[in-house]
Scaffold this motif. Structure first.
Motif, mmCIF file in Angstrom:
data_model
loop_
_atom_site.group_PDB
_atom_site.id
_atom_site.type_symbol
_atom_site.label_atom_id
_atom_site.label_comp_id
_atom_site.label_asym_id
_atom_site.label_seq_id
_atom_site.Cartn_x
_atom_site.Cartn_y
_atom_site.Cartn_z
ATOM 1 N N ALA A 1 -48.825 13.386 43.619
ATOM 2 C CA ALA A 1 -48.683 12.589 44.846
ATOM 3 C C ALA A 1 -49.885 11.687 45.085
ATOM 4 O O ALA A 1 -49.749 10.555 45.557
ATOM 5 N N GLU A 2 -51.077 12.179 44.780
ATOM 6 C CA GLU A 2 -52.295 11.385 44.984
ATOM 7 C C GLU A 2 -52.303 10.168 44.055
ATOM 8 O O GLU A 2 -52.662 9.058 44.467
ATOM 9 N N PHE A 3 -51.900 10.394 42.792
ATOM 10 C CA PHE A 3 -51.836 9.303 41.816
ATOM 11 C C PHE A 3 -50.807 8.264 42.243
ATOM 12 O O PHE A 3 -51.070 7.056 42.207
ATOM 13 N N LYS A 4 -49.638 8.734 42.671
ATOM 14 C CA LYS A 4 -48.579 7.824 43.114
ATOM 15 C C LYS A 4 -49.044 7.009 44.312
ATOM 16 O O LYS A 4 -48.788 5.798 44.388
ATOM 17 N N SER A 5 -49.734 7.675 45.254
ATOM 18 C CA SER A 5 -50.222 6.983 46.440
ATOM 19 C C SER A 5 -51.213 5.889 46.071
ATOM 20 O O SER A 5 -51.200 4.793 46.633
ATOM 21 N N GLN A 6 -52.084 6.180 45.093
ATOM 22 C CA GLN A 6 -53.071 5.187 44.680
ATOM 23 C C GLN A 6 -52.405 3.982 44.022
ATOM 24 O O GLN A 6 -52.781 2.839 44.268
ATOM 25 N N VAL A 7 -51.384 4.241 43.182
ATOM 26 C CA VAL A 7 -50.660 3.152 42.524
ATOM 27 C C VAL A 7 -49.986 2.263 43.563
ATOM 28 O O VAL A 7 -50.052 1.027 43.493
ATOM 29 N N GLU A 8 -49.329 2.897 44.548
ATOM 30 C CA GLU A 8 -48.648 2.122 45.586
ATOM 31 C C GLU A 8 -49.642 1.330 46.419
ATOM 32 O O GLU A 8 -49.383 0.191 46.817
ATOM 33 N N PHE A 9 -50.801 1.935 46.686
ATOM 34 C CA PHE A 9 -51.829 1.231 47.445
ATOM 35 C C PHE A 9 -52.318 -0.002 46.681
ATOM 36 O O PHE A 9 -52.477 -1.085 47.254
ATOM 37 N N GLU A 10 -52.553 0.160 45.375
ATOM 38 C CA GLU A 10 -53.009 -0.968 44.558
ATOM 39 C C GLU A 10 -51.964 -2.083 44.556
ATOM 40 O O GLU A 10 -52.304 -3.267 44.602
ATOM 41 N N LYS A 11 -50.698 -1.695 44.506
ATOM 42 C CA LYS A 11 -49.637 -2.704 44.548
ATOM 43 C C LYS A 11 -49.679 -3.477 45.861
ATOM 44 O O LYS A 11 -49.533 -4.702 45.878
ATOM 45 N N ASP A 12 -49.870 -2.739 46.964
ATOM 46 C CA ASP A 12 -49.907 -3.391 48.278
ATOM 47 C C ASP A 12 -51.086 -4.357 48.375
ATOM 48 O O ASP A 12 -50.960 -5.470 48.893
ATOM 49 N N VAL A 13 -52.252 -3.916 47.889
ATOM 50 C CA VAL A 13 -53.440 -4.766 47.951
ATOM 51 C C VAL A 13 -53.248 -6.034 47.137
ATOM 52 O O VAL A 13 -53.552 -7.134 47.582
ATOM 53 N N LYS A 14 -52.705 -5.873 45.926
ATOM 54 C CA LYS A 14 -52.484 -7.042 45.074
ATOM 55 C C LYS A 14 -51.472 -7.994 45.704
ATOM 56 O O LYS A 14 -51.592 -9.221 45.594
ATOM 57 N N SER A 15 -50.474 -7.430 46.375
ATOM 58 C CA SER A 15 -49.476 -8.263 47.039
ATOM 59 C C SER A 15 -50.106 -9.070 48.172
ATOM 60 O O SER A 15 -49.836 -10.258 48.341
ATOM 61 N N VAL A 16 -50.980 -8.399 48.953
ATOM 62 C CA VAL A 16 -51.660 -9.086 50.053
ATOM 63 C C VAL A 16 -52.522 -10.216 49.513
ATOM 64 O O VAL A 16 -52.534 -11.332 50.035
ATOM 65 N N ILE A 17 -53.237 -9.925 48.448
ATOM 66 C CA ILE A 17 -54.120 -10.927 47.867
ATOM 67 C C ILE A 17 -53.313 -12.109 47.339
ATOM 68 O O ILE A 17 -53.675 -13.265 47.554
ATOM 69 N N ARG A 18 -52.213 -11.824 46.680
ATOM 70 C CA ARG A 18 -51.377 -12.912 46.163
ATOM 71 C C ARG A 18 -50.871 -13.787 47.301
ATOM 72 O O ARG A 18 -50.893 -15.015 47.218
ATOM 73 N N ASN A 19 -50.410 -13.160 48.364
ATOM 74 C CA ASN A 19 -49.848 -13.925 49.484
ATOM 75 C C ASN A 19 -50.903 -14.744 50.212
ATOM 76 O O ASN A 19 -50.674 -15.907 50.561
ATOM 77 N N LYS A 20 -52.064 -14.145 50.449
ATOM 78 C CA LYS A 20 -53.076 -14.815 51.255
ATOM 79 C C LYS A 20 -53.901 -15.823 50.468
ATOM 80 O O LYS A 20 -54.459 -16.756 51.020
ATOM 81 N N GLU A 21 -54.017 -15.601 49.177
ATOM 82 C CA GLU A 21 -54.855 -16.473 48.377
ATOM 83 C C GLU A 21 -54.072 -17.518 47.593
ATOM 84 O O GLU A 21 -54.651 -18.399 46.975
ATOM 85 N N ASN A 22 -52.755 -17.438 47.638
ATOM 86 C CA ASN A 22 -51.928 -18.323 46.805
ATOM 87 C C ASN A 22 -52.211 -19.805 47.079
ATOM 88 O O ASN A 22 -52.455 -20.589 46.169
ATOM 89 N N ASP A 23 -52.195 -20.181 48.359
ATOM 90 C CA ASP A 23 -52.439 -21.583 48.704
ATOM 91 C C ASP A 23 -53.840 -22.020 48.305
ATOM 92 O O ASP A 23 -54.045 -23.126 47.791
ATOM 93 N N SER A 24 -54.809 -21.122 48.549
ATOM 94 C CA SER A 24 -56.187 -21.462 48.209
ATOM 95 C C SER A 24 -56.352 -21.654 46.708
ATOM 96 O O SER A 24 -57.006 -22.582 46.250
ATOM 97 N N HIS A 25 -55.711 -20.759 45.944
ATOM 98 C CA HIS A 25 -55.790 -20.872 44.479
ATOM 99 C C HIS A 25 -55.183 -22.188 44.011
ATOM 100 O O HIS A 25 -55.736 -22.880 43.160
ATOM 101 N N LYS A 26 -54.027 -22.527 44.568
ATOM 102 C CA LYS A 26 -53.345 -23.751 44.151
ATOM 103 C C LYS A 26 -54.219 -24.971 44.381
ATOM 104 O O LYS A 26 -54.327 -25.853 43.534
ATOM 105 N N LYS A 27 -54.848 -25.042 45.566
ATOM 106 C CA LYS A 27 -55.688 -26.184 45.894
ATOM 107 C C LYS A 27 -56.883 -26.268 44.947
ATOM 108 O O LYS A 27 -57.255 -27.341 44.480
ATOM 109 N N LYS A 28 -57.473 -25.108 44.671
ATOM 110 C CA LYS A 28 -58.633 -25.101 43.786
ATOM 111 C C LYS A 28 -58.250 -25.531 42.373
ATOM 112 O O LYS A 28 -58.950 -26.296 41.722
ATOM 113 N N LEU A 29 -57.120 -25.024 41.898
ATOM 114 C CA LEU A 29 -56.677 -25.366 40.549
ATOM 115 C C LEU A 29 -56.293 -26.832 40.458
ATOM 116 O O LEU A 29 -56.603 -27.508 39.474
#
Length: 244
Positions: A31-59
């Motif tokens: 359960a601890e391993f599964k929770s960590q995997v799901e947490f990492e997925k959530d963090v990466k999703s947040v980063i993708r959503n919030k940084e997507n526009d910024s990344h595009k402009k920079k690129l």
């Protein structure tokens, strides 16, 4: 293979077939391993959503700088390099985001500070077939991350004994399972009776509140822990600074 390495390779897409089998088994049984995997997925999703526009402009700006004022021949020559540079920039920005304090939300702070408390009260001798006590069953389940079984055995043990550490480890098992309110209740019981695990209970109760995004409650507990100046004083001080 180390669990952390498995998670890294999973998100990197480089798991071998054998490693994938081990990864899937851990997700099902740990359960601890599964929770960590799901947490990492959530963090990466947040980063993708919030940084997507910024990344595009920079690129886009980076590619424009590389291609601006060039001949068609030069643009053709530089195009592969601009793509490579863009990818490098994206990787660099992503690395910075993941390794900085930008995303110091309560869930992230919980994940970076949580560490399962070890079994310090009951020594389990492997291969001792004569030991069938309730304590052995409870702590064997706890050590192997079978938290459902650990909760069952610890609850039964609590009914038969007055050992105050039982509530502390019940709180640990509930926290590992994500039953945060139940965990907090158990840690508060430990605090109220002035148990030998009182200091540890303050720390884990604070982490439980963080997991529920209850910053104020967590801060109060952390301040008390800092005042006591014993268990996790530095970690509690650092955590308070990030919360304020």
């Amino acid at each position: 293979m180390d669990k952390e390495e498995l998670v890294l390779k999973y998100f990197d897409g480089s798991l071998t077939e054998e490693e994938k089998v081990v990864f899937d088994q851990l997700v099902e049984s740990d359960a601890e391993f599964k929770s960590q995997v799901e947490f990492e997925k959530d963090v990466k999703s947040v980063i993708r959503n919030k940084e997507n526009d910024s990344h595009k402009k920079k690129l886009q700006g980076f590619e424009s700088e590389l291609s601006g004022g060039s001949t068609q021949k030069n643009r053709t020559f530089w195009k592969p390099l601009s793509i490579a540079a863009s990818i490098a920039l994206l990787i660099g920005v992503s690395w910075f985001v993941f390794n900085s304090d930008v995303f110091n939300g309560t869930a992230e702070l919980y994940a970076s500070n949580y560490e399962k408390y070890p079994n310090t009260v009951y020594t389990i001798t492997r291969g001792d077939a004569t030991d069938e006590s309730l304590e052995r069953l409870a702590f064997e389940a706890y050590e192997t991350n079978d938290y459902d079984a650990a909760i069952t055995y610890l609850t039964e043990l609590k009914e038969k004994t007055r050992l105050d550490y039982v509530d502390f480890y019940l709180g640990q098992a509930y926290l590992a399972k994500g039953a945060n309110l139940k965990a907090i209740n158990k840690f508060q019981e430990i605090i109220s009776i002035n148990s030998e695990f009182k200091d540890e209970a303050y720390w884990y109760a604070a982490l439980s509140h963080l997991k529920l995004d209850q910053k104020k409650e967590a801060e109060i507990l952390l301040m008390e822990l800092v005042k006591m100046g014993t268990y996790k004083m530095k970690e509690a001080t650092d955590l308070l600074e990030k919360l304020n």
